[in-house]
Design an enzyme around this catalytic site. Structure first.
Site, short mmCIF file in Angstrom:
data_model
loop_
_atom_site.label_atom_id
_atom_site.label_comp_id
_atom_site.label_asym_id
_atom_site.label_seq_id
_atom_site.Cartn_x
_atom_site.Cartn_y
_atom_site.Cartn_z
N ARG A 169 51.73 67.62 51.02
CA ARG A 169 52.65 67.24 52.09
C ARG A 169 54.08 67.65 51.77
NH1 ARG A 169 51.92 61.13 52.94
NH2 ARG A 169 51.59 61.26 50.69
N ASN B 192 48.55 62.61 55.51
CA ASN B 192 47.20 62.54 54.97
C ASN B 192 46.30 61.79 55.94
OD1 ASN B 192 47.81 63.85 52.59
ND2 ASN B 192 48.11 61.97 51.43
#
Length: 503
Positions: free
Chosen positions: A63, A81
């Site tokens: 990320r 996520n």
């Protein structure tokens, strides 16, 4: 290739705008809760592209990698996520979205991307910038309805692991009612009871004082300084000046704003960096100066030819700069006590200790040990580590806990039984050590400390933190975070709120 060409290569789903990739399970909470969104476009337009990235893509910095790349490319959107192990990206379908897609197909060095599903969609997007947002859960309809009736948020911080571990399968209505009543009385909020349900299922005892993640974030912001002050305190390169103890790792090298400095703050020329390091140490820890959660913490070694080696590969200084950017540290490897090394010798295993300042007094709240796993150098729960609660006498609880909400009697890599561990030596010294360190942090009243157990049995400062996964803290230690101080802390919270409202 521009965004229109990318979209023309993908066949939209027949179900229309906003649907997930064909074949994906039904979802709950399709939008992030913390949206700062613009107006929704007409329904017949595709204004965004959703990437669903499969493979080994969580707990590898994916990320952060996407956020950096997207902001560099000027792409708007978010990344998160999913609890099924994938990473989801929503990006505005304009500008350099195709370049972002190619970056997602590669991922960071530690990732292994197996496939990227691409799906044009119509969504509400941020007006500017690209950010990480909270995990959201994929659940079956029956469970989703039950959670909705209980007021459980499937986009909540801890929901995914608690749901999969079965810690939300049953609940006591009276315990949930008591928890809700407690927090309405003390903070005038209607809580998400997921953590209370999980705590009772794990420990066999209900406790309304368990602190939900959302309310922890509120308290943490009230107790601690703003982001501008935090920038200095989170810079690990400044630790020798902000944390007054000799019991901390020596920084062999710091890169600050692209310049190199040695332990005496003398500037080191680029051609001198690796020879200087190889003459000082055979092995060291290399890590970013300003990141947390164990991201890109690695072992730097020097072979017999003096070449720098990371992950078994020789690296030039240019390679290291590409991996770590303009700000990073190379520091001493702490020699840890045999007690901690026994559990997982590859990592420097630490005690996470939490302290709070109330009035003139600094209190120690709780401690748990963090043990790395799978041969990694760092001990963070977010990279596979195991957390084991520590009692007031320094003894370990017989079971550990990880970020998947798994209860473990033995270490997953070394098979060491936690019940067989001896207590932390001279544990009372550790409590006094962190209380003394906290006295110097005038801007922060709620602090987490990572403290190593030195080879000599004494405490060794590694780093401090001003946030944390409070659900793991409480489940790992089997106790509410504020314990007997809960009423006093919450009274102080109300006082801080009153002061802020009157300002």
């Amino acid at each position: 290739m521009d965004a229109r060409k990318l979209l023309s290569k993908v066949t939209p789903s027949r179900a229309g705008a906003g649907e997930m990739v064909a074949g994906a399970p039904p979802v709950v909470a399709a939008q992030p809760d913390d949206r700062r969104a613009g107006a929704r476009p007409p329904k017949d337009e595709h204004n965004a592209v959703r990437f669903l990235i499969r493979g080994h893509v969580q707990n590898v910095g994916f990320r952060d990698f996407v956020v950096r790349r997207a902001n560099r490319l000027g792409v708007r959107g978010w990344v998160r996520n999913r609890s099924d192990g994938t990473v989801e990206v929503l990006a505005a379908a304009d500008g350099e979205v195709d370049a972002l897609l190619e970056a997602c197909r590669l991922g960071p060095n530690a990732a292994r991307v197996e496939h990227v599903d691409v799906h044009p969609t119509q969504e509400t997007l941020p007006r500017r910038g690209f950010r990480k947002t909270r995990q959201y859960e994929v659940v079956e309809d029956a469970a989703a309805q039950r959670y909705h009736r209980l007021g459980i948020d499937p986009a909540g911080e801890a929901f995914g692991p608690l749901h999969h571990a079965g810690l939300l399968d049953t609940h006591s209505p009276s315990s949930v009612d008591a928890a809700r009543a407690f927090w309405r009385e003390h903070m005038a909020v209607d809580i998400d009871p997921a953590l209370h349900i999980a705590y009772e299922n794990l420990t066999g005892a209900a406790d309304p004082r368990v602190l939900p993640p959302t309310q922890y974030r509120t308290i943490q912001r009230l107790f601690n300084a703003d982001k501008q002050v935090k920038r200095a305190y989170v810079d690990k390169g400044l630790y020798p000046y902000l944390v007054r103890t000799d019991r901390q790792p020596l920084n062999y090298l710091r890169r600050i704003n692209g310049k190199y400095f040695d332990a005496d703050n003398d500037v080191v020329g680029e051609h001198e960096v690796l020879p200087m390091l190889s003459s000082r140490c055979q092995r060291a820890i290399i890590k970013p100066s300003r990141s947390a959660n164990g991201i890109r913490v690695n072992l730097l070694e020097f072979d017999t030819d003096g070449r720098a080696v990371i992950h078994g590969k020789p690296r030039t200084l240019a390679d290291i700069e590409r991996l770590y950017g303009g700000d990073f540290l190379v520091q001493q490897v702490i020699e840890q006590h045999s007690l901690m090394a026994r559990v997982h010798p590859s990592s420097v295993n630490t005690l996470r200790m939490l302290t709070i300042r109330l009035g003139k007094d600094i209190h120690h709240l709780l401690t748990f040990a963090r043990f790395g796993a799978d041969g990694r150098v760092n001990d963070n729960a977010g990279t596979g580590g195991v957390c084991v609660g520590v009692e007031a006498d320094g003894s370990f609880l017989p079971e550990g806990f990880d970020e998947h909400a798994s209860v473990l009697a033995r270490h997953p890599t070394t098979d060491v039984a936690f019940a067989d561990l001896e207590p932390v030596p001279r544990y009372s010294e550790y409590v006094e050590f962190v209380r003394a360190l906290h006295a110097d942090l005038l801007n922060y009243d709620l602090v987490s400390w990572d403290i190593a157990v030195g080879k000599d049995g004494g405490p060794f400062f590694v780093e401090h933190n001003f946030a944390g996964a409070m659900w793991i803290y409480q489940l790992a230690t089997r106790r509410p975070v504020f314990g007997e101080l809960t009423d006093e802390v919450l009274a102080h919270v109300q006082h801080l709120r009153d002061v802020k409202a009157a300002a």
